[in-house]
Design a protein around this motif. Structure first.
Motif, mmCIF file in Angstrom:
data_model
loop_
_atom_site.group_PDB
_atom_site.id
_atom_site.type_symbol
_atom_site.label_atom_id
_atom_site.label_comp_id
_atom_site.label_asym_id
_atom_site.label_seq_id
_atom_site.Cartn_x
_atom_site.Cartn_y
_atom_site.Cartn_z
ATOM 1 N N ARG A 205 -1.205 3.438 -20.060
ATOM 2 C CA ARG A 205 -1.714 2.753 -18.869
ATOM 3 C C ARG A 205 -1.400 3.599 -17.644
ATOM 4 O O ARG A 205 -0.277 4.102 -17.485
ATOM 5 N N ALA A 206 -2.360 3.727 -16.736
ATOM 6 C CA ALA A 206 -2.167 4.559 -15.544
ATOM 7 C C ALA A 206 -1.327 3.833 -14.505
ATOM 8 O O ALA A 206 -1.352 2.601 -14.408
ATOM 9 N N PHE A 207 -0.572 4.612 -13.730
ATOM 10 C CA PHE A 207 0.097 4.072 -12.547
ATOM 11 C C PHE A 207 0.070 5.113 -11.444
ATOM 12 O O PHE A 207 0.092 6.322 -11.697
ATOM 13 N N VAL A 208 -0.028 4.627 -10.194
ATOM 14 C CA VAL A 208 -0.098 5.529 -9.047
ATOM 15 C C VAL A 208 1.232 5.612 -8.314
ATOM 16 O O VAL A 208 1.481 6.588 -7.596
ATOM 17 N N ASN A 209 2.071 4.612 -8.447
ATOM 18 C CA ASN A 209 3.349 4.590 -7.723
ATOM 19 C C ASN A 209 4.542 4.622 -8.665
ATOM 20 O O ASN A 209 5.137 5.657 -8.882
ATOM 21 N N THR A 210 4.905 3.459 -9.194
ATOM 22 C CA THR A 210 6.157 3.355 -9.934
ATOM 23 C C THR A 210 6.023 2.459 -11.165
ATOM 24 O O THR A 210 5.175 1.572 -11.233
ATOM 25 N N VAL A 211 6.928 2.715 -12.111
ATOM 26 C CA VAL A 211 7.148 1.842 -13.263
ATOM 27 C C VAL A 211 8.611 1.428 -13.219
ATOM 28 O O VAL A 211 9.497 2.283 -13.109
ATOM 29 N N ASN B 298 0.809 -1.224 0.000
ATOM 30 C CA ASN B 298 0.000 0.000 0.000
ATOM 31 C C ASN B 298 0.841 1.272 0.000
ATOM 32 O O ASN B 298 0.661 2.167 0.822
ATOM 33 N N HIS B 299 1.777 1.381 -0.942
ATOM 34 C CA HIS B 299 2.624 2.576 -1.007
ATOM 35 C C HIS B 299 1.811 3.838 -1.309
ATOM 36 O O HIS B 299 2.100 4.913 -0.767
ATOM 37 N N PHE B 300 0.829 3.717 -2.190
ATOM 38 C CA PHE B 300 0.005 4.878 -2.533
ATOM 39 C C PHE B 300 -0.734 5.380 -1.302
ATOM 40 O O PHE B 300 -0.766 6.582 -1.015
ATOM 41 N N ALA B 301 -1.315 4.468 -0.540
ATOM 42 C CA ALA B 301 -2.019 4.846 0.685
ATOM 43 C C ALA B 301 -1.066 5.476 1.693
ATOM 44 O O ALA B 301 -1.423 6.435 2.388
ATOM 45 N N MET B 302 0.140 4.940 1.801
ATOM 46 C CA MET B 302 1.116 5.486 2.744
ATOM 47 C C MET B 302 1.423 6.946 2.418
ATOM 48 O O MET B 302 1.450 7.810 3.309
ATOM 49 N N ASP B 303 1.629 7.255 1.130
ATOM 50 C CA ASP B 303 1.988 8.619 0.764
ATOM 51 C C ASP B 303 0.793 9.565 0.797
ATOM 52 O O ASP B 303 0.970 10.779 0.772
ATOM 53 N N ARG C 36 9.568 7.358 0.775
ATOM 54 C CA ARG C 36 8.271 8.016 0.756
ATOM 55 C C ARG C 36 8.327 9.220 -0.152
ATOM 56 O O ARG C 36 9.374 9.836 -0.333
ATOM 57 N N ARG C 37 7.168 9.553 -0.733
ATOM 58 C CA ARG C 37 7.060 10.761 -1.539
ATOM 59 C C ARG C 37 6.447 11.864 -0.672
ATOM 60 O O ARG C 37 5.375 11.665 -0.085
ATOM 61 N N PRO C 38 7.122 13.005 -0.559
ATOM 62 C CA PRO C 38 6.586 14.080 0.286
ATOM 63 C C PRO C 38 5.222 14.571 -0.189
ATOM 64 O O PRO C 38 4.403 14.991 0.614
ATOM 65 N N ALA D 104 11.638 11.123 -1.576
ATOM 66 C CA ALA D 104 12.498 12.026 -0.814
ATOM 67 C C ALA D 104 13.942 11.573 -0.829
ATOM 68 O O ALA D 104 14.862 12.381 -0.731
ATOM 69 N N SER D 105 14.181 10.260 -0.938
ATOM 70 C CA SER D 105 15.536 9.729 -0.951
ATOM 71 C C SER D 105 15.517 8.397 -1.666
ATOM 72 O O SER D 105 14.458 7.802 -1.867
#
Length: 443
Positions: free
Chosen positions: A242-248, A206-211, A319-321, A309-310
Protein backbone atom coordinates in the motif's frame (compact mmCIF):
# COMPACT_ATOMS: atom_id res chain seq x y z
CA UNK A 1 30.99 34.53 11.66
CA UNK A 2 27.58 33.27 12.81
CA UNK A 3 29.16 30.10 14.22
CA UNK A 4 31.64 32.15 16.26
CA UNK A 5 28.86 34.44 17.49
CA UNK A 6 26.92 31.37 18.63
CA UNK A 7 29.92 29.98 20.49
CA UNK A 8 30.62 33.38 22.08
CA UNK A 9 26.99 33.59 23.12
CA UNK A 10 27.20 30.17 24.74
CA UNK A 11 30.36 31.13 26.58
CA UNK A 12 28.72 34.38 27.69
CA UNK A 13 25.71 32.51 29.08
CA UNK A 14 28.00 30.22 31.05
CA UNK A 15 30.09 33.11 32.41
CA UNK A 16 26.98 34.98 33.53
CA UNK A 17 25.75 31.89 35.33
CA UNK A 18 29.13 31.32 36.94
CA UNK A 19 30.13 34.80 38.06
CA UNK A 20 27.30 37.32 37.75
CA UNK A 21 25.45 36.58 40.96
CA UNK A 22 27.52 33.90 42.65
CA UNK A 23 25.33 31.28 44.27
CA UNK A 24 22.25 32.85 42.67
CA UNK A 25 23.31 31.41 39.32
CA UNK A 26 22.97 27.92 40.75
CA UNK A 27 19.41 28.79 41.78
CA UNK A 28 18.57 29.81 38.21
CA UNK A 29 20.18 26.76 36.63
CA UNK A 30 19.13 24.20 39.21
CA UNK A 31 15.62 25.59 39.60
CA UNK A 32 15.01 25.69 35.86
CA UNK A 33 16.29 22.15 35.32
CA UNK A 34 14.38 20.77 38.29
CA UNK A 35 11.20 22.51 37.11
CA UNK A 36 11.57 20.96 33.65
CA UNK A 37 12.12 17.47 35.04
CA UNK A 38 9.19 17.69 37.46
CA UNK A 39 6.93 19.08 34.74
CA UNK A 40 7.78 16.15 32.44
CA UNK A 41 7.27 13.66 35.28
CA UNK A 42 3.86 15.20 35.95
CA UNK A 43 2.90 14.94 32.28
CA UNK A 44 3.97 11.28 32.26
CA UNK A 45 1.83 10.50 35.30
CA UNK A 46 -1.06 12.34 33.65
CA UNK A 47 -1.00 10.29 30.41
CA UNK A 48 0.12 6.94 31.86
CA UNK A 49 -2.24 6.66 34.86
CA UNK A 50 -5.81 7.29 35.91
CA UNK A 51 -7.57 8.48 39.02
CA UNK A 52 -5.62 10.20 41.78
CA UNK A 53 -2.21 9.67 40.12
CA UNK A 54 -3.48 11.41 36.97
CA UNK A 55 -4.78 14.31 39.06
CA UNK A 56 -1.44 14.49 40.89
CA UNK A 57 0.42 14.50 37.56
CA UNK A 58 -1.66 17.38 36.21
CA UNK A 59 -1.08 19.31 39.43
CA UNK A 60 2.68 18.71 39.26
CA UNK A 61 2.91 19.65 35.58
CA UNK A 62 1.33 23.04 36.34
CA UNK A 63 2.86 23.65 39.78
CA UNK A 64 6.49 22.89 38.88
CA UNK A 65 7.05 25.75 36.40
CA UNK A 66 4.92 28.07 38.56
CA UNK A 67 7.10 27.26 41.58
CA UNK A 68 10.24 28.04 39.59
CA UNK A 69 8.84 31.47 38.68
CA UNK A 70 7.92 32.15 42.34
CA UNK A 71 11.40 31.09 43.48
CA UNK A 72 13.15 33.34 40.98
CA UNK A 73 10.92 36.27 41.94
CA UNK A 74 11.44 35.70 45.67
CA UNK A 75 15.23 35.53 45.19
CA UNK A 76 15.16 38.63 42.99
CA UNK A 77 16.55 36.66 40.05
CA UNK A 78 13.69 36.90 37.59
CA UNK A 79 15.43 39.62 35.57
CA UNK A 80 18.58 37.50 35.34
CA UNK A 81 16.54 34.49 34.23
CA UNK A 82 14.81 36.60 31.58
CA UNK A 83 18.13 37.96 30.34
CA UNK A 84 19.61 34.48 30.13
CA UNK A 85 16.55 33.21 28.26
CA UNK A 86 16.88 36.01 25.71
CA UNK A 87 20.63 35.41 25.33
CA UNK A 88 20.08 31.67 24.94
CA UNK A 89 17.43 32.25 22.27
CA UNK A 90 19.84 34.53 20.37
CA UNK A 91 22.61 31.92 20.70
CA UNK A 92 20.39 29.20 19.27
CA UNK A 93 19.24 31.47 16.43
CA UNK A 94 22.86 32.19 15.43
CA UNK A 95 23.80 28.53 15.75
CA UNK A 96 20.95 27.28 13.56
CA UNK A 97 21.60 29.99 10.97
CA UNK A 98 25.28 29.01 10.84
CA UNK A 99 24.45 25.31 10.46
CA UNK A 100 21.87 26.02 7.76
CA UNK A 101 24.27 28.30 5.88
CA UNK A 102 27.17 25.83 6.10
CA UNK A 103 25.15 23.00 4.62
CA UNK A 104 22.26 24.52 2.67
CA UNK A 105 19.59 22.07 1.61
CA UNK A 106 19.51 21.95 -2.16
CA UNK A 107 15.95 22.31 -3.42
CA UNK A 108 14.26 19.42 -5.14
CA UNK A 109 14.94 19.56 -8.85
CA UNK A 110 12.00 20.95 -10.80
CA UNK A 111 11.58 20.76 -14.57
CA UNK A 112 9.20 22.58 -16.88
CA UNK A 113 5.86 20.80 -17.18
CA UNK A 114 3.60 20.34 -20.18
CA UNK A 115 0.16 21.77 -19.54
CA UNK A 116 -2.30 18.88 -19.05
CA UNK A 117 -5.13 18.67 -21.57
CA UNK A 118 -7.53 16.39 -19.70
CA UNK A 119 -6.87 16.72 -15.95
CA UNK A 120 -9.11 14.81 -13.54
CA UNK A 121 -9.51 16.08 -9.98
CA UNK A 122 -11.23 14.17 -7.16
CA UNK A 123 -12.53 16.40 -4.36
CA UNK A 124 -13.82 15.53 -0.91
CA UNK A 125 -16.30 18.25 0.14
CA UNK A 126 -16.03 17.49 3.87
CA UNK A 127 -12.22 17.52 4.12
CA UNK A 128 -10.71 20.29 6.19
CA UNK A 129 -14.13 21.40 7.47
CA UNK A 130 -15.39 22.19 3.99
CA UNK A 131 -12.39 23.79 2.26
CA UNK A 132 -13.60 22.67 -1.17
CA UNK A 133 -16.67 24.89 -0.93
CA UNK A 134 -15.04 27.65 1.10
CA UNK A 135 -12.32 28.23 -1.49
CA UNK A 136 -14.57 27.58 -4.54
CA UNK A 137 -12.25 24.82 -5.73
CA UNK A 138 -14.73 23.13 -8.08
CA UNK A 139 -15.51 26.28 -10.08
CA UNK A 140 -11.87 27.37 -10.20
CA UNK A 141 -10.73 23.94 -11.42
CA UNK A 142 -13.39 23.77 -14.10
CA UNK A 143 -12.39 27.23 -15.33
CA UNK A 144 -8.90 25.83 -15.89
CA UNK A 145 -10.24 22.93 -17.94
CA UNK A 146 -10.30 20.19 -15.31
CA UNK A 147 -12.96 17.53 -14.91
CA UNK A 148 -14.03 17.32 -11.26
CA UNK A 149 -15.47 14.33 -9.42
CA UNK A 150 -17.12 15.53 -6.21
CA UNK A 151 -17.39 12.72 -3.68
CA UNK A 152 -20.65 12.08 -1.87
CA UNK A 153 -20.05 11.93 1.92
CA UNK A 154 -23.16 9.77 2.33
CA UNK A 155 -21.88 7.13 -0.12
CA UNK A 156 -18.18 6.29 0.41
CA UNK A 157 -16.43 5.71 -2.92
CA UNK A 158 -13.32 3.80 -3.97
CA UNK A 159 -11.15 6.77 -4.99
CA UNK A 160 -8.44 4.52 -6.42
CA UNK A 161 -11.00 2.89 -8.71
CA UNK A 162 -12.29 6.32 -9.76
CA UNK A 163 -8.73 7.39 -10.59
CA UNK A 164 -8.03 4.24 -12.63
CA UNK A 165 -11.26 4.68 -14.57
CA UNK A 166 -10.29 8.28 -15.26
CA UNK A 167 -6.92 7.23 -16.70
CA UNK A 168 -8.63 4.58 -18.85
CA UNK A 169 -10.90 7.36 -20.19
CA UNK A 170 -7.93 9.52 -21.19
CA UNK A 171 -7.03 11.63 -18.13
CA UNK A 172 -3.45 12.89 -18.42
CA UNK A 173 -3.28 14.17 -14.83
CA UNK A 174 -4.79 13.01 -11.53
CA UNK A 175 -5.32 15.29 -8.55
CA UNK A 176 -6.95 15.22 -5.14
CA UNK A 177 -8.44 17.86 -2.88
CA UNK A 178 -8.54 16.04 0.42
CA UNK A 179 -6.52 14.60 3.26
CA UNK A 180 -3.18 12.80 3.07
CA UNK A 181 -4.76 9.34 3.18
CA UNK A 182 -6.83 10.04 0.06
CA UNK A 183 -3.81 11.72 -1.57
CA UNK A 184 -1.78 8.52 -1.13
CA UNK A 185 -4.42 6.29 -2.75
CA UNK A 186 -4.64 8.40 -5.90
CA UNK A 187 -0.88 9.05 -5.95
CA UNK A 188 -0.33 5.29 -6.20
CA UNK A 189 -2.55 5.16 -9.32
CA UNK A 190 -0.74 8.15 -10.84
CA UNK A 191 2.65 6.49 -10.23
CA UNK A 192 1.36 3.20 -11.65
CA UNK A 193 0.28 4.84 -14.91
CA UNK A 194 3.08 7.40 -15.11
CA UNK A 195 0.81 10.46 -15.17
CA UNK A 196 1.46 13.64 -13.13
CA UNK A 197 -0.21 14.09 -9.76
CA UNK A 198 -1.62 17.35 -8.38
CA UNK A 199 -1.83 17.95 -4.62
CA UNK A 200 -4.58 20.35 -3.47
CA UNK A 201 -4.18 20.91 0.31
CA UNK A 202 -7.84 20.74 1.29
CA UNK A 203 -7.36 18.40 4.27
CA UNK A 204 -6.84 19.22 7.92
CA UNK A 205 -3.05 19.05 8.25
CA UNK A 206 -1.73 18.47 4.73
CA UNK A 207 1.79 17.38 5.70
CA UNK A 208 2.58 16.22 2.16
CA UNK A 209 1.57 19.59 0.74
CA UNK A 210 3.61 21.40 3.39
CA UNK A 211 6.79 19.53 2.46
CA UNK A 212 6.14 20.25 -1.21
CA UNK A 213 6.11 23.96 -0.32
CA UNK A 214 2.43 24.51 -1.18
CA UNK A 215 0.28 27.22 0.38
CA UNK A 216 -1.88 25.36 2.92
CA UNK A 217 -3.73 28.53 3.91
CA UNK A 218 -5.16 28.91 0.38
CA UNK A 219 -5.55 25.55 -1.41
CA UNK A 220 -6.84 27.25 -4.56
CA UNK A 221 -3.29 28.42 -5.30
CA UNK A 222 -2.29 24.82 -6.04
CA UNK A 223 -4.61 24.94 -9.07
CA UNK A 224 -2.29 27.49 -10.68
CA UNK A 225 -0.12 24.54 -11.67
CA UNK A 226 -2.73 23.52 -14.24
CA UNK A 227 -1.98 26.69 -16.22
CA UNK A 228 1.70 27.25 -15.48
CA UNK A 229 3.41 24.62 -13.40
CA UNK A 230 6.58 22.64 -13.00
CA UNK A 231 7.18 19.02 -12.18
CA UNK A 232 8.97 17.38 -9.26
CA UNK A 233 10.05 13.74 -9.09
CA UNK A 234 9.46 12.51 -5.54
CA UNK A 235 9.65 9.19 -3.73
CA UNK A 236 6.62 7.11 -2.81
CA UNK A 237 6.50 4.95 0.29
CA UNK A 238 5.22 1.38 0.30
CA UNK A 239 3.95 -0.59 3.29
CA UNK A 240 2.84 -4.15 2.57
CA UNK A 241 1.90 -3.17 -0.98
CA UNK A 242 0.00 0.00 0.00
CA UNK A 243 1.35 3.44 -0.91
CA UNK A 244 1.98 6.20 1.61
CA UNK A 245 3.14 9.78 1.10
CA UNK A 246 3.95 10.75 4.70
CA UNK A 247 4.22 8.24 7.51
CA UNK A 248 3.38 4.76 8.76
CA UNK A 249 2.89 4.47 12.52
CA UNK A 250 3.08 1.36 14.70
CA UNK A 251 2.49 0.94 18.42
CA UNK A 252 0.65 3.36 20.68
CA UNK A 253 -0.66 5.79 18.06
CA UNK A 254 -1.74 3.01 15.72
CA UNK A 255 -3.62 1.33 18.57
CA UNK A 256 -5.43 4.54 19.53
CA UNK A 257 -6.66 5.42 16.02
CA UNK A 258 -8.23 1.96 15.63
CA UNK A 259 -11.00 2.87 18.07
CA UNK A 260 -14.12 4.24 16.33
CA UNK A 261 -14.64 6.98 18.93
CA UNK A 262 -11.20 8.47 18.12
CA UNK A 263 -12.51 10.50 15.16
CA UNK A 264 -15.07 12.35 17.27
CA UNK A 265 -13.04 12.69 20.47
CA UNK A 266 -9.31 12.38 19.82
CA UNK A 267 -8.05 13.73 23.14
CA UNK A 268 -10.54 11.90 25.32
CA UNK A 269 -10.00 8.59 23.54
CA UNK A 270 -6.22 8.88 23.79
CA UNK A 271 -6.30 9.71 27.52
CA UNK A 272 -8.63 6.79 28.16
CA UNK A 273 -6.48 4.25 26.31
CA UNK A 274 -2.91 5.39 26.97
CA UNK A 275 -2.49 3.94 30.50
CA UNK A 276 -2.96 0.34 29.29
CA UNK A 277 -1.06 0.92 26.04
CA UNK A 278 1.98 2.49 27.71
CA UNK A 279 2.03 -0.18 30.41
CA UNK A 280 1.88 -2.91 27.80
CA UNK A 281 -1.33 -4.40 29.18
CA UNK A 282 -3.28 -3.86 25.94
CA UNK A 283 -0.54 -3.15 23.42
CA UNK A 284 1.65 -5.68 21.62
CA UNK A 285 5.40 -5.96 21.79
CA UNK A 286 6.99 -4.65 18.63
CA UNK A 287 10.45 -5.22 17.24
CA UNK A 288 11.90 -3.69 14.10
CA UNK A 289 14.92 -4.02 11.87
CA UNK A 290 16.11 -1.00 9.89
CA UNK A 291 18.44 -2.46 7.27
CA UNK A 292 20.97 -4.04 9.66
CA UNK A 293 20.04 -2.20 12.86
CA UNK A 294 17.67 -3.74 15.41
CA UNK A 295 15.12 -1.79 17.51
CA UNK A 296 13.87 -3.83 20.45
CA UNK A 297 10.45 -3.24 21.95
CA UNK A 298 9.64 0.40 21.06
CA UNK A 299 6.27 1.60 22.27
CA UNK A 300 5.88 3.84 19.23
CA UNK A 301 7.52 3.52 15.83
CA UNK A 302 7.17 6.00 12.97
CA UNK A 303 8.44 5.31 9.45
CA UNK A 304 8.43 8.28 7.08
CA UNK A 305 8.77 8.78 3.35
CA UNK A 306 12.21 10.47 3.62
CA UNK A 307 13.54 11.53 7.04
CA UNK A 308 12.31 14.52 9.00
CA UNK A 309 14.80 17.24 9.89
CA UNK A 310 14.23 16.71 13.62
CA UNK A 311 12.09 14.63 16.00
CA UNK A 312 9.59 17.52 16.14
CA UNK A 313 7.49 15.28 13.90
CA UNK A 314 6.28 13.60 17.11
CA UNK A 315 4.46 16.82 17.97
CA UNK A 316 3.26 17.41 14.43
CA UNK A 317 5.68 20.29 13.84
CA UNK A 318 8.40 18.46 11.91
CA UNK A 319 9.25 18.95 8.25
CA UNK A 320 11.10 16.92 5.66
CA UNK A 321 13.78 18.95 3.86
CA UNK A 322 13.25 16.94 0.67
CA UNK A 323 11.09 14.14 -0.70
CA UNK A 324 13.53 12.72 -3.23
CA UNK A 325 16.35 11.50 -1.00
CA UNK A 326 15.69 7.80 -1.58
CA UNK A 327 15.66 6.81 2.11
CA UNK A 328 13.10 6.11 4.81
CA UNK A 329 13.22 7.98 8.10
CA UNK A 330 12.63 6.01 11.31
CA UNK A 331 11.82 7.36 14.78
CA UNK A 332 11.41 4.92 17.67
CA UNK A 333 10.29 5.87 21.18
CA UNK A 334 10.71 3.64 24.23
CA UNK A 335 9.71 5.18 27.56
CA UNK A 336 9.34 2.89 30.57
CA UNK A 337 8.59 5.31 33.37
CA UNK A 338 8.65 8.87 34.62
CA UNK A 339 12.45 8.98 34.94
CA UNK A 340 12.82 7.71 31.39
CA UNK A 341 10.36 10.35 30.12
CA UNK A 342 12.40 13.09 31.84
CA UNK A 343 15.57 11.71 30.25
CA UNK A 344 14.00 11.96 26.77
CA UNK A 345 12.80 15.52 27.49
CA UNK A 346 16.23 16.70 28.69
CA UNK A 347 18.51 14.90 26.24
CA UNK A 348 16.28 14.53 23.17
CA UNK A 349 17.96 12.50 20.42
CA UNK A 350 20.88 11.76 22.77
CA UNK A 351 18.55 9.83 25.06
CA UNK A 352 18.39 6.05 24.86
CA UNK A 353 14.61 6.33 24.75
CA UNK A 354 14.56 8.05 21.34
CA UNK A 355 16.21 6.54 18.27
CA UNK A 356 16.43 8.28 14.89
CA UNK A 357 17.62 6.20 11.92
CA UNK A 358 17.46 6.13 8.13
CA UNK A 359 17.28 3.09 5.90
CA UNK A 360 15.92 1.59 2.72
CA UNK A 361 13.94 -1.25 4.30
CA UNK A 362 12.13 -1.51 7.63
CA UNK A 363 10.69 -4.80 8.84
CA UNK A 364 8.34 -4.74 11.84
CA UNK A 365 7.56 -7.92 13.76
CA UNK A 366 5.30 -8.50 16.75
CA UNK A 367 4.02 -11.19 19.10
CA UNK A 368 0.79 -11.33 17.11
CA UNK A 369 -0.21 -12.48 13.63
CA UNK A 370 -1.84 -9.11 12.90
CA UNK A 371 -1.17 -5.62 14.24
CA UNK A 372 -2.77 -2.16 13.99
CA UNK A 373 -1.04 0.20 11.56
CA UNK A 374 -1.79 3.87 10.85
CA UNK A 375 -0.96 4.75 7.22
CA UNK A 376 -1.05 8.51 6.64
CA UNK A 377 -3.45 8.71 9.58
CA UNK A 378 -5.78 5.96 8.28
CA UNK A 379 -6.45 3.07 10.69
CA UNK A 380 -5.61 -0.35 9.17
CA UNK A 381 -4.62 -3.83 10.30
CA UNK A 382 -1.79 -5.76 8.62
CA UNK A 383 -0.33 -9.25 8.89
CA UNK A 384 3.14 -9.51 10.42
CA UNK A 385 5.88 -9.09 9.49
CA UNK A 386 5.10 -5.68 7.99
CA UNK A 387 7.69 -4.40 5.52
CA UNK A 388 8.14 -0.72 4.63
CA UNK A 389 10.15 0.26 1.57
CA UNK A 390 10.56 3.18 -0.82
CA UNK A 391 10.03 3.62 -4.54
CA UNK A 392 12.57 6.34 -5.44
CA UNK A 393 11.32 8.94 -7.92
CA UNK A 394 8.13 6.99 -8.59
CA UNK A 395 5.76 9.98 -8.43
CA UNK A 396 5.57 12.93 -10.81
CA UNK A 397 4.09 15.86 -8.88
CA UNK A 398 2.81 18.94 -10.67
CA UNK A 399 3.27 22.08 -8.56
CA UNK A 400 2.83 25.83 -9.18
CA UNK A 401 6.00 27.79 -9.83
CA UNK A 402 5.29 30.07 -6.88
CA UNK A 403 5.36 27.98 -3.71
CA UNK A 404 5.49 30.18 -0.61
CA UNK A 405 6.08 27.26 1.72
CA UNK A 406 9.43 26.31 0.16
CA UNK A 407 11.53 27.16 3.20
CA UNK A 408 14.34 25.00 4.52
CA UNK A 409 13.46 23.64 7.98
CA UNK A 410 15.74 24.43 10.89
CA UNK A 411 18.52 21.83 11.14
CA UNK A 412 18.97 19.81 14.35
CA UNK A 413 21.53 21.24 16.74
CA UNK A 414 25.02 19.76 16.41
CA UNK A 415 27.43 21.58 18.73
CA UNK A 416 30.47 19.59 17.60
CA UNK A 417 29.89 20.60 14.00
CA UNK A 418 29.29 24.17 15.12
CA UNK A 419 32.67 24.21 16.90
CA UNK A 420 34.37 22.93 13.76
CA UNK A 421 32.71 25.72 11.77
CA UNK A 422 33.79 28.33 14.31
CA UNK A 423 37.42 27.33 14.77
CA UNK A 424 38.28 24.86 12.01
CA UNK A 425 38.89 25.31 8.32
CA UNK A 426 35.97 26.97 6.53
CA UNK A 427 33.73 24.27 5.09
CA UNK A 428 32.96 24.44 1.40
CA UNK A 429 29.31 25.15 0.79
CA UNK A 430 27.60 22.14 -0.77
CA UNK A 431 26.44 22.58 -4.32
CA UNK A 432 28.75 25.59 -4.95
CA UNK A 433 31.88 24.68 -6.96
CA UNK A 434 35.24 26.00 -5.85
CA UNK A 435 37.14 28.23 -8.24
CA UNK A 436 39.92 26.36 -10.04
CA UNK A 437 43.26 26.46 -8.30
CA UNK A 438 46.51 24.52 -8.12
CA UNK A 439 44.82 21.68 -6.18
CA UNK A 440 41.58 21.68 -8.16
CA UNK A 441 41.44 19.80 -11.45
CA UNK A 442 39.89 21.94 -14.13
CA UNK A 443 36.70 20.94 -15.90
Amino acid sequence: MLARLAVLGLVGDVLVLAFAVGEGSLVVLGGGLLGLVLCVVGLWWFVAHRGFVRFLGALLAVAAPAAVLVLLTFEGLWLLALLLAVCWAATLACARAALRRSRPERPMRAVAAVRPERPLLIMNPVSGSGKVERFHLVGRAEELGARVILLDPAAPADVAALARRGVDEGADLLGVAGGDGTQALVAAVAAEHGVPFLVIPAGTRNHFAMDLGLDRADPSRALEALADGEELRVDLGDVAGRAFVNTVSFGVYADVVQHPEYRDNKTGTALNLLPELLAGDEGRRLDARVDGDALDGPQALLVSNNPYASPDVLSGAGRRPRLDGGALGVLAVKVEGAAHAADVAVWGTQSQGLSALTGRRVEVTADADEIPVAVDGEALRMATPVVCALRPGALRVLVPRDRPGTVAPAPPMDWRRLLRLAFGRPARTEGVPRPPGPDTPSA
